[in-house]
Design a protein around this motif. Structure first.
Motif, PDB file in Angstrom:
ATOM      1  N   LYS A 326     101.236  22.474  57.673  1.00 30.87           N
ATOM      2  CA  LYS A 326     102.130  23.328  56.894  1.00 30.87           C
ATOM      3  C   LYS A 326     101.395  24.162  55.848  1.00 30.87           C
ATOM      4  O   LYS A 326     101.953  25.129  55.331  1.00 30.87           O
ATOM      5  CB  LYS A 326     103.176  22.456  56.183  1.00 30.87           C
ATOM      6  CG  LYS A 326     103.952  21.529  57.110  1.00 30.87           C
ATOM      7  CD  LYS A 326     104.720  22.297  58.164  1.00 30.87           C
ATOM      8  CE  LYS A 326     105.537  21.354  59.051  1.00 30.87           C
ATOM      9  NZ  LYS A 326     106.225  22.093  60.128  1.00 30.87           N
ATOM     10  N   LYS A 327     100.131  23.790  55.520  1.00 36.34           N
ATOM     11  CA  LYS A 327      99.441  24.441  54.406  1.00 36.34           C
ATOM     12  C   LYS A 327      98.437  25.503  54.855  1.00 36.34           C
ATOM     13  O   LYS A 327      97.704  26.033  54.037  1.00 36.34           O
ATOM     14  CB  LYS A 327      98.718  23.392  53.560  1.00 36.34           C
ATOM     15  CG  LYS A 327      99.656  22.395  52.898  1.00 36.34           C
ATOM     16  CD  LYS A 327      98.883  21.409  52.042  1.00 36.34           C
ATOM     17  CE  LYS A 327      99.822  20.416  51.374  1.00 36.34           C
ATOM     18  NZ  LYS A 327      99.075  19.446  50.514  1.00 36.34           N
ATOM     19  N   LEU A 328      98.440  25.841  56.117  1.00 35.72           N
ATOM     20  CA  LEU A 328      97.493  26.850  56.594  1.00 35.72           C
ATOM     21  C   LEU A 328      97.935  28.252  56.186  1.00 35.72           C
ATOM     22  O   LEU A 328      99.132  28.521  56.088  1.00 35.72           O
ATOM     23  CB  LEU A 328      97.385  26.803  58.120  1.00 35.72           C
ATOM     24  CG  LEU A 328      96.660  25.611  58.739  1.00 35.72           C
ATOM     25  CD1 LEU A 328      96.720  25.690  60.255  1.00 35.72           C
ATOM     26  CD2 LEU A 328      95.209  25.560  58.272  1.00 35.72           C
ATOM     27  N   PRO A 329      97.014  29.179  55.942  1.00 29.83           N
ATOM     28  CA  PRO A 329      97.376  30.581  55.707  1.00 29.83           C
ATOM     29  C   PRO A 329      98.159  31.119  56.906  1.00 29.83           C
ATOM     30  O   PRO A 329      97.944  30.689  58.049  1.00 29.83           O
ATOM     31  CB  PRO A 329      96.019  31.275  55.564  1.00 29.83           C
ATOM     32  CG  PRO A 329      95.081  30.200  55.139  1.00 29.83           C
ATOM     33  CD  PRO A 329      95.559  28.944  55.815  1.00 29.83           C
ATOM     34  N   LEU A 360      87.870  30.502  58.977  1.00 29.44           N
ATOM     35  CA  LEU A 360      88.758  29.501  59.564  1.00 29.44           C
ATOM     36  C   LEU A 360      88.413  28.091  59.092  1.00 29.44           C
ATOM     37  O   LEU A 360      89.305  27.333  58.691  1.00 29.44           O
ATOM     38  CB  LEU A 360      88.680  29.563  61.091  1.00 29.44           C
ATOM     39  CG  LEU A 360      89.279  30.802  61.760  1.00 29.44           C
ATOM     40  CD1 LEU A 360      88.966  30.813  63.244  1.00 29.44           C
ATOM     41  CD2 LEU A 360      90.791  30.874  61.533  1.00 29.44           C
ATOM     42  N   ILE A 361      87.133  27.731  59.139  1.00 34.01           N
ATOM     43  CA  ILE A 361      86.785  26.355  58.775  1.00 34.01           C
ATOM     44  C   ILE A 361      86.835  26.138  57.266  1.00 34.01           C
ATOM     45  O   ILE A 361      87.063  25.026  56.799  1.00 34.01           O
ATOM     46  CB  ILE A 361      85.398  25.948  59.332  1.00 34.01           C
ATOM     47  CG1 ILE A 361      84.287  26.782  58.717  1.00 34.01           C
ATOM     48  CG2 ILE A 361      85.384  26.045  60.843  1.00 34.01           C
ATOM     49  CD1 ILE A 361      82.904  26.262  59.041  1.00 34.01           C
ATOM     50  N   ASN A 362      86.634  27.210  56.482  1.00 32.21           N
ATOM     51  CA  ASN A 362      86.710  27.077  55.024  1.00 32.21           C
ATOM     52  C   ASN A 362      88.131  26.832  54.536  1.00 32.21           C
ATOM     53  O   ASN A 362      88.343  26.393  53.398  1.00 32.21           O
ATOM     54  CB  ASN A 362      86.137  28.322  54.339  1.00 32.21           C
ATOM     55  CG  ASN A 362      84.622  28.404  54.465  1.00 32.21           C
ATOM     56  OD1 ASN A 362      83.961  27.388  54.669  1.00 32.21           O
ATOM     57  ND2 ASN A 362      84.081  29.603  54.366  1.00 32.21           N
ATOM     58  N   CYS A 363      89.098  27.102  55.388  1.00 32.55           N
ATOM     59  CA  CYS A 363      90.502  26.843  55.049  1.00 32.55           C
ATOM     60  C   CYS A 363      90.899  25.389  55.291  1.00 32.55           C
ATOM     61  O   CYS A 363      92.003  24.977  54.920  1.00 32.55           O
ATOM     62  CB  CYS A 363      91.423  27.745  55.883  1.00 32.55           C
ATOM     63  SG  CYS A 363      91.345  29.498  55.469  1.00 32.55           S
ATOM     64  N   LEU A 364      90.003  24.631  55.913  1.00 37.00           N
ATOM     65  CA  LEU A 364      90.362  23.293  56.371  1.00 37.00           C
ATOM     66  C   LEU A 364      89.671  22.208  55.556  1.00 37.00           C
ATOM     67  O   LEU A 364      88.550  22.392  55.074  1.00 37.00           O
ATOM     68  CB  LEU A 364      89.980  23.125  57.846  1.00 37.00           C
ATOM     69  CG  LEU A 364      90.535  24.180  58.810  1.00 37.00           C
ATOM     70  CD1 LEU A 364      89.975  23.953  60.211  1.00 37.00           C
ATOM     71  CD2 LEU A 364      92.061  24.139  58.830  1.00 37.00           C
ATOM     72  N   ALA A 365      90.332  21.092  55.422  1.00 37.16           N
ATOM     73  CA  ALA A 365      89.713  19.919  54.793  1.00 37.16           C
ATOM     74  C   ALA A 365      88.631  19.397  55.738  1.00 37.16           C
ATOM     75  O   ALA A 365      88.890  19.199  56.930  1.00 37.16           O
ATOM     76  CB  ALA A 365      90.757  18.843  54.538  1.00 37.16           C
TER      77      ALA A 365
END
Length: 518
Positions: A326-329, A360-365
């Motif tokens: 739910k928290k993805l751009p 893409l990967i910088n948006c992820l934990a």
């Protein structure tokens, strides 16, 4: 180290060096004072070769290298060695140069700030600027030392490698009236340490009128940086540089007896060559290291070998997991589909793909399941970014000229395709100076790549992290090679059943080696 070396080998080394020095009167300029006995002469190149022959050392030829030789003793201990020669009364000695680094990082601007203040280098601001420059010097110096140690360590990152300076110090000229004095060579040894960055202390400029040259210490050694030629010097007067004489590091003294008529000796030397000191080299070739963004030593940075499709398991895993987050751009999934499915043909397109991939990967934990799926789908090897190969420049021409260099018929080509089977393209390489061995093979179109056979990630991790001192997922650049003083690789063949050897080296554009392949 000196006390651990084999005594017979030390005697041979002593004999070579003192015999050479005994001919000093043939090389010295005629003195205007007939009452003076000249100082012994040591030729640095002869010293290196004599050290190599006497102790079975590996002599390095790397620009800006942090060391000159390496030895492995019978008990398994390993040493990297800085070989030096200078007079017993000499001052600071050059130990490194940072010409390209100083230009690229504009070190001169720091010196100009100090000069502009006109405070004789004694203000707090001056000290801070000198400290900033000392830190830059120390960081690069330490990287070079660490890289040098890693090449001797080989793939065993935990093995200890000691570092020392080995020094030969000839005495000065002697008055013949001093009957008890005689020419000699003092053997010296002192620690070859990385610079302790946390203990740096600025001594100050060498003089109020030479603000561009300054001295600093780390408590282990006393250093001097000369800005004009970007050289780092070190004092050998005592083990911390604060002693009274270079002889403070002396451990052995060799008397030198001059040959009465050295010219007569040369005139009667046997002109026939001897094989006693043969190095058994049959052929060698030096390749410049060509930096490519997605191949060679940066092969790990490329896209996955198999292109993704909407039916691919890896693709579907990312899409399904992304829909649950739910928290993805809002644009995350559409960008992923673009990166995964579209063609990126030009170099600029590929750079855009890499930028989007990073986004893409910088948006992820980092520990999330989606991070795992995404990096697996979009990277060649994200978890183990050590996939590399050694590129052969102008490989088709090389193999056409030398199809048997690496292994018999290993370079035979039919068009772009290698003719021999993989087994017949496989050979053993001995990496110098560690002398560790690995099975490698020639691969890819035009035989452009040398790859490890069974331990690709072991080889790649050693090269990238230890030799080139890179962090995980850091690209190799020409700046990195400049920092380390490495820009080429030399392969050597022998006639005494040794395998082909490989070592990293440096090619000076003003003094190209005869075996350089272009």
């Amino acid at each position: 180290m000196w006390n651990l070396l084999n005594q017979d080998n030390k005697n041979q080394y002593k004999l070579l060096m003192t015999n050479f020095a005994s001919l000093s009167e043939a090389f010295a300029q005629k003195s205007s004072d007939d009452n003076v006995i000249i100082a012994p002469i040591i030729n640095s190149k002869f010293q290196e070769v004599s050290f190599k022959k006497s102790f079975n050392a590996t002599i390095e030829d790397i620009g800006n290298s942090s060391y000159d030789a390496s030895v492995k003793l019978s008990d398994g201990s390993k040493y990297i060695i800085g070989i030096k020669s200078f007079g017993v009364k000499s001052g600071f000695q050059k130990i490194a140069q940072f010409k390209k680094d100083s230009q690229q990082d504009e070190w001169g601007s720091i010196i100009e700030r100090i000069k502009k203040r006109d405070r004789k280098g004694s203000s707090d601001e001056d000290t801070r600027d000198y400290l900033e420059l000392a830190n830059k010097i120390a960081l690069i110096r330490n990287k070079r030392i660490s890289s040098s140690k890693s090449q001797l360590q080989g793939f065993d990152f935990d093995s200890e490698v000691e570092a020392v300076y080995h020094v030969l110090m000839p005495s000065g000229a002697i008055s013949k009236s001093k009957q008890n004095d005689e020419p000699y060579i003092m053997v010296g040894e002192t620690a070859y340490s990385s610079i302790d960055i946390n203990s740096l202390k600025i001594i100050g400029p060498t003089s109020p009128n030479m603000l561009q040259n300054f001295q600093f210490t780390d408590g282990q050694h006393l250093y001097q940086y000369n800005s004009a030629d970007s050289q780092l010097l070190m004092s050998f007067k005592g083990h911390t540089g604060n002693g009274t004489s270079n002889e403070d590091i002396g451990i052995e003294k060799w008397p030198v007896n001059y040959v009465e008529d050295p010219f007569k000796l040369f005139a009667n030397l046997n002109s026939e060559a001897t094989n006693a000191l043969s190095d058994h080299v049959v052929q060698s070739v030096t390749f410049m290291i060509k930096i490519e963004r997605r191949s060679g030593f940066n092969a790990w940075y490329g896209a996955p070998k198999n292109k993704l499709t909407v039916e691919s398991v890896k693709y579907r895993q990312v899409v399904e997991q992304a829909k649950k987050c739910k928290k993805l751009p809002s644009d995350w999934l559409s960008i992923f589909k673009k990166v995964a499915l579209e063609d990126f043909k030009s170099n600029n397109d590929k750079i855009l793909r890499e930028q989007l991939r990073d986004y893409l990967i910088n948006c992820l934990a980092p520990n999330s399941e989606l991070f795992e799926y995404t990096t697996t789908a979009l990277w060649r090897n994200y978890k183990t970014p050590y996939e590399v190969y050694i590129p052969i420049p102008n490989s088709k021409k090389f193999h056409d000229n030398y199809p048997d260099f690496f292994v018999e018929n290993g370079g035979l080509l039919n068009g772009k395709t290698l003719v021999s089977s993989k087994n017949n393209r496989t050979f053993t390489i001995e990496f110098l100076p560690s002398e560790e061995r690995m099975q490698m093979f020639i691969n890819q179109d035009n035989g452009k790549a040398i790859q490890s056979l069974n331990s690709q990630f072991i080889f790649g991790k050693w090269v990238l992290k230890k030799v080139f001192q890179l962090k995980d997922r850091e690209l190799l650049t020409s700046d990195t090679l400049d920092d380390l003083g490495i820009n080429a690789i030399t392969f050597t063949k022998y006639d005494d059943n040794r395998p082909l050897s490989m070592k990293f080296t440096y090619v000076d554009s003003h003094n190209l080696p005869k075996d350089l392949w272009k």
